[in-house]
Design a protein around this motif. Structure first.
Motif, short mmCIF file in Angstrom:
data_model
loop_
_atom_site.label_atom_id
_atom_site.label_comp_id
_atom_site.label_asym_id
_atom_site.label_seq_id
_atom_site.Cartn_x
_atom_site.Cartn_y
_atom_site.Cartn_z
N ALA A 276 0.92 -1.30 0.09
CA ALA A 276 0.12 0.11 -0.20
C ALA A 276 0.87 1.16 0.11
O ALA A 276 0.43 2.57 -0.41
CB ALA A 276 -0.97 0.06 1.28
N ARG A 277 1.95 0.99 0.73
CA ARG A 277 2.91 2.38 0.74
C ARG A 277 3.60 2.51 -0.67
O ARG A 277 3.71 3.75 -1.07
CB ARG A 277 4.22 2.25 1.72
N ILE A 278 3.95 1.72 -1.13
CA ILE A 278 4.37 1.84 -2.65
C ILE A 278 3.48 2.27 -3.67
O ILE A 278 3.87 3.21 -4.34
CB ILE A 278 5.23 0.41 -3.03
N LYS A 279 2.39 1.59 -3.49
CA LYS A 279 1.24 2.02 -4.44
C LYS A 279 0.81 3.57 -4.34
O LYS A 279 0.59 4.32 -5.25
CB LYS A 279 -0.03 1.41 -4.00
N ARG A 280 1.09 4.26 -2.96
CA ARG A 280 0.91 5.54 -2.87
C ARG A 280 2.11 6.55 -3.15
O ARG A 280 2.12 7.42 -3.04
CB ARG A 280 0.47 5.92 -1.40
N GLY A 281 3.32 5.75 -3.39
CA GLY A 281 4.28 6.38 -3.94
C GLY A 281 5.43 6.94 -2.87
O GLY A 281 5.89 7.99 -2.86
N LEU A 282 5.32 6.47 -1.70
CA LEU A 282 5.92 7.18 -0.51
C LEU A 282 7.01 6.16 -0.20
O LEU A 282 7.17 4.98 -0.39
CB LEU A 282 5.21 6.83 0.71
N THR A 283 8.00 6.97 0.39
CA THR A 283 9.35 6.21 0.73
C THR A 283 9.07 5.83 2.22
O THR A 283 8.16 6.28 3.03
CB THR A 283 10.53 7.18 0.79
N GLU B 148 -5.04 5.65 7.59
CA GLU B 148 -5.79 7.00 7.01
C GLU B 148 -4.48 7.37 5.94
O GLU B 148 -4.91 7.86 5.00
CB GLU B 148 -5.73 8.01 8.23
N VAL B 149 -3.49 7.25 6.27
CA VAL B 149 -2.35 7.78 5.44
C VAL B 149 -2.34 7.03 3.96
O VAL B 149 -2.17 7.49 2.64
CB VAL B 149 -0.99 7.66 5.89
N LEU B 150 -2.57 5.78 4.03
CA LEU B 150 -2.39 5.04 2.83
C LEU B 150 -3.99 4.84 2.13
O LEU B 150 -4.12 4.35 1.03
CB LEU B 150 -2.19 3.59 3.48
N GLY B 151 -5.07 5.34 2.82
CA GLY B 151 -6.34 5.32 2.44
C GLY B 151 -7.10 4.04 2.25
O GLY B 151 -7.64 3.68 1.22
N ILE B 152 -6.68 3.03 3.17
CA ILE B 152 -7.40 1.83 3.32
C ILE B 152 -7.75 1.54 4.59
O ILE B 152 -7.53 2.58 5.67
CB ILE B 152 -6.28 0.75 2.65
N SER B 153 -8.56 0.48 4.94
CA SER B 153 -9.14 0.34 6.31
C SER B 153 -8.15 -0.40 7.12
O SER B 153 -7.44 -1.36 6.16
CB SER B 153 -10.34 -0.64 5.88
#
Length: 70
Positions: A13-20, A59-64
């Motif tokens: 999920a983090r990679i999908k959001r483009g976050l390091t 919240e940050v990743l936009g998932i439950s």
């Protein structure tokens, strides 16, 4: 679901959001110099974050939260 599977879901999920790892750590409230290693440990399944951090991660990743845990 194992801790490793939970970590893999968080990482995907983090990679999908483009976050390091560092950006993600700071966004969820970790601000120590080693915050990216904390995220690395979570993503590899070596440790599990407390529920309050899981909520912030969701919240940050936009998932439950329920998408991340068993």
């Amino acid at each position: 679901m194992t801790q490793k599977e939970v970590g893999a879901k968080i990482k995907a999920a983090r990679i999908k959001r483009g976050l390091t790892q560092r950006e993600f750590a700071e966004a969820i409230g970790y601000d120590s110099p080693t915050c990216d290693s904390t995220i690395r440990c979570i993503e590899s399944g070596k440790t599990h974050p407390p529920y309050i951090r899981l909520r912030r991660m969701s919240e940050v990743l936009g998932i439950s939260v329920y998408d991340m845990i068993p």
